[in-house]
Design an enzyme around this catalytic site. Structure first.
Site, PDB file in Angstrom:
ATOM      1  N   ASN A 122      99.704  55.268  54.342  1.00  0.00           N
ATOM      2  CA  ASN A 122      99.851  54.811  55.732  1.00  0.00           C
ATOM      3  C   ASN A 122      99.946  53.292  55.894  1.00  0.00           C
ATOM      4  OD1 ASN A 122      97.161  54.446  55.162  1.00  0.00           O
ATOM      5  ND2 ASN A 122      96.387  55.325  57.060  1.00  0.00           N
ATOM      6  N   GLU A 217      87.491  53.920  50.327  1.00  0.00           N
ATOM      7  CA  GLU A 217      87.550  54.269  51.747  1.00  0.00           C
ATOM      8  C   GLU A 217      88.324  55.573  51.839  1.00  0.00           C
ATOM      9  OE1 GLU A 217      88.951  55.196  54.969  1.00  0.00           O
ATOM     10  OE2 GLU A 217      90.141  53.349  55.004  1.00  0.00           O
ATOM     11  N   CYS A 251      93.125  56.264  59.122  1.00  0.00           N
ATOM     12  CA  CYS A 251      91.739  56.670  58.828  1.00  0.00           C
ATOM     13  C   CYS A 251      90.859  56.412  60.039  1.00  0.00           C
ATOM     14  CB  CYS A 251      91.198  55.863  57.659  1.00  0.00           C
ATOM     15  SG  CYS A 251      92.152  56.117  56.184  1.00  0.00           S
TER      16      CYS A 251
HETATM   17  O1  G3P Z   1      92.219  52.836  55.865  1.00  0.00           O
HETATM   18  C1  G3P Z   1      92.229  52.337  57.153  1.00  0.00           C
HETATM   19  C2  G3P Z   1      93.512  52.639  57.887  1.00  0.00           C
HETATM   20  O2  G3P Z   1      93.879  53.979  57.764  1.00  0.00           O
HETATM   21  C3  G3P Z   1      93.381  52.282  59.343  1.00  0.00           C
HETATM   22  O3  G3P Z   1      93.546  50.936  59.523  1.00  0.00           O
HETATM   23  O4  G3P Z   1      94.124  48.929  60.761  1.00  0.00           O
HETATM   24  O5  G3P Z   1      94.937  51.134  61.568  1.00  0.00           O
HETATM   25  O6  G3P Z   1      92.531  50.555  61.771  1.00  0.00           O
HETATM   26  P1  G3P Z   1      93.803  50.352  61.005  1.00  0.00           P
END
Ligand code: G3P
Length: 449
Positions: A122, A217, A251
Site C-alpha cells: 500500500n 507493523e 493499516c
Molecule cells: O502501515 C501504515 C499504513 O498502512 C498507513 O499509513 O500514512 O495512511 O496512516 P497512513
C-alpha cells in the site's frame, strides 16, 4: 526479476562490504547524500507516481503525495540523524553507591550492519524510505525486498538513491517471490535487523528470525468511538476519509465504528450522503475508490460481507463488485458474532456497531487481537483523555481519524499489531546499538574539586 537464492547471497555479501566503508563515512556526508536523494526523488515524482497508479491502483493524486511525502521524510531523517547521532552520553561512576569518581563512561550509537526492509504494497515507496533513510543515516547498509505489487515503483525509487551517488552495494533491491526468497532473506545470517510492515506474515517472520532486532507493523482493526456530544459533521467526514481513503487499504484505516445509539442514525445518514458522492473507477481518473490490490483480497472482502449479510447486518448501500473493484459499503447494526466485527477487510467496507455505553465501546476495542490506532470523537477533552488511556492501542487520535503521519510522530502497535515503534527518531534509534568506552582513572577526579 525473480531473484534466486544465489543472487540474494551476492547482494548480502556486497551489502556487508559496503557497510564497513559507509560506517566510516562522516555523518554530515551521509546526511548530504540523503538530502540529494530526497531532491532527486521529488524531481521524479511523476514517473514514480505513474508506477504506483498502474501497479497498485493508487489514485493519481495520492500517488504523487506518497512520493513527495517520501522525499520530505528522507530530508527530515537526514537532519534528525545529524542531531541524534551527533551526540552521545557521559556517565560518571560516583552516582552509583560504593563508587568514587574514577570511571568515565562514554556511550554513543553505532550501526547494526545490514538492515533488511520489507514494506507492504500500500506504500511501496513511503514505507520503504521510512526504513531506508534511518538505516542509512545510522551507518547501516540496506537490502530492500519490495512487495510484488509496487516493485517497479520501488526499483525507480531506489534508483534515485543510486543517482544521488550512494556507494555500490549499499542499497540493493531484491525482487522476487516471497515463497522462494522470503524465508531465505529473513533467516539469512547476513541480516542484522529486520524492519517489516505488512500482514500476519510478520508473526511468522518474528518466530523464524534469528537474534536480530525486529521492527514490525502488522495491521490493525482501528476503532472509531463516537460519543453523543461529538461534532457529527466532523465525525462523518473522518469516517469517510479514515475508512475509505485508498479504498480502505491502509493499516490505519477506520475499521470499525463504535457509536452511541442516540447519534447513530444521524451519523449513518451523513456518512451515506458522503459515500454517494465518492467516485468509483480506475485510478487514472483519480477516482476515490479504485480496485483492491488482488482478486484474492476482493474475495476475502466479499467473504466478510456475505458473512455479515447472513447474520443480519443492515446494508446501507447495495453490495456491488466488478472484478477487483468493490463499491463503498457501510454495514450498520453489525454484531460481535460477525467476522467483520473483528477481522481486517483491507477494503472499502466498514462495519458500524451501535453501543449504549462508552465502556461497551472500550471493551470491544480492547477485545481485539490488534492494537494499532484508534480514535475518539467528543467535545469533552477530559472524557477523551480517559478513553484514550483506556484503549489498548499504540496511538489514539482525539477528534480525527487514525493516521501514521506526520512521519516523525511515533508509530507503534500493541498486541498482534506489532513490535517496537516507528517514526523517524524511533527508527534511527532502533537501527543502532549503544557502544560504550570506559575510561578508568588511576585515582578519583572531581570536576572543580
Ligand atoms: O502501515 C501504515 C499504513 O498502512 C498507513 O499509513 O500514512 O495512511 O496512516 P497512513
Amino acid at each position: 526479476p525473480a531473484c534466486t537464492q544465489e543472487e540474494v547471497n551476492k547482494v548480502m555479501d556486497a551489502a556487508k562490504v559496503a557497510q564497513k566503508a559507509w560506517a566510516r563515512t562522516p555523518l554530515w556526508k551521509r546526511a548530504e547524500l540523503l538530502h540529494k536523494a530526497a531532491a532527486i526523488l521529488k524531481e521524479h515524482k511523476t514517473p514514480i507516481a505513474e508506477c504506483l497508479v498502474k501497479e497498485i491502483a493508487k489514485p493519481a493524486k495520492d500517488a504523487v503525495s506518497e512520493v513527495v511525502r517520501s522525499g520530505d521524510l528522507v530530508s527530515y531523517t537526514a537532519e534528525e540523524g545529524v542531531r541524534i547521532l551527533g551526540e552521545g552520553k557521559l556517565l560518571v561512576s560516583d552516582s552509583f553507591p560504593g563508587n568514587e569518581r574514577n570511571k568515565y563512561c562514554l556511550s554513543s550509537k553505532v550501526p547494526l550492519g545490514v538492515v533488511l526492509a520489507i514494506p507492504p504494497f500500500n506504500y511501496p515507496v513511503n514505507l520503504a524510505v521510512s526504513k531506508i533513510g534511518p538505516a542509512l543515516i545510522a551507518g547501516n547498509s540496506l537490502v530492500l525486498k519490495p512487495p510484488t505489487q509496487g516493485a517497479v515503483a520501488a526499483l525507480h525509487m531506489v534508483h534515485c538513491f543510486h543517482l544521488a551517488g550512494f556507494p555500490k552495494g549499499l542499497i540493493s533491491c531484491v525482487t522476487g517471490k516471497g515463497s522462494e526468497i522470503g524465508d531465505f532473506l529473513t533467516m539469512h545470517p547476513g541480516v542484522n535487523c529486520i524492519s517489516f510492515t505488512g500482514g500476519d506474515t510478520g508473526i511468522a517472520i518474528s518466530k523464524k528470525a534469528g537474534m536480530v532486532p525486529l521492527q514490525m507493523e502488522l495491521g490493525g482493526k482501528d476503532a472509531c468511538i463516537v460519543l453523543e456530544d461529538a461534532d457529527l459533521d466532523l465525525v462523518a467526514a473522518n469516517i469517510v476519509k479514515g475508512g475509505f481513503s485508498y479504498s480502505g487499504q491502509r493499516c490505519t484505516a477506520v475499521k470499525v465504528v463504535l457509536i452511541m445509539e442516540a447519534v447513530a442514525d444521524t451519523v449513518v445518514e451523513k456518512v451515506n450522503a458522503k459515500l454517494a458522492k465518492l467516485k468509483v473507477g480506475p485510478p487514472e481518473d483519480d477516482s476515490d475508490i479504485t480496485p483492491v490490490v488482488t482478486e484474492s483480497s476482493a474475495n476475502f472482502i466479499e467473504g466478510l460481507v456475505m458473512d455479515a449479510k447472513e447474520k443480519g447486518a443492515t446494508f446501507c448501500q447495495e453490495y456491488r463488485r466488478e472484478g477487483n473493484l468493490i463499491w463503498p459499503l457501510l454495514l450498520d447494526h453489525v454484531r460481535p458474532d460477525m467476522r467483520i466485527a473483528w477481522e481486517e477487510p483491507f477494503g472499502p467496507v466498514l462495519p458500524v456497531i451501535r453501543i449504549n455505553s462508552v465502556e461497551e465501546g472500550i471493551h470491544h476495542c480492547n477485545a481485539s487481537n490488534f492494537g494499532l490506532q484508534g480514535c475518539v470523537f467528543t467535545r469533552d477533552i477530559n472524557k477523551a483523555i480517559m478513553i484514550s488511556d483506556a484503549m489498548e492501542s499504540g496511538t489514539v487520535q482525539i477528534n480525527s481519524a487514525p493516521a501514521r503521519g506526520p512521519d516523525h510522530f511515533p508509530f507503534q502497535g500493541l498486541k498482534d499489531s506489532g513490535i517496537g515503534s516507528q517514526g523517524i527518531t524511533n527508527s534511527i534509534n532502533m537501527m543502532t546499538k549503544v557502544k560504550s568506552t570506559v575510561i578508568n582513572l588511576p585515582s578519583p577526579s572531581y570536576t572543580m574539586g
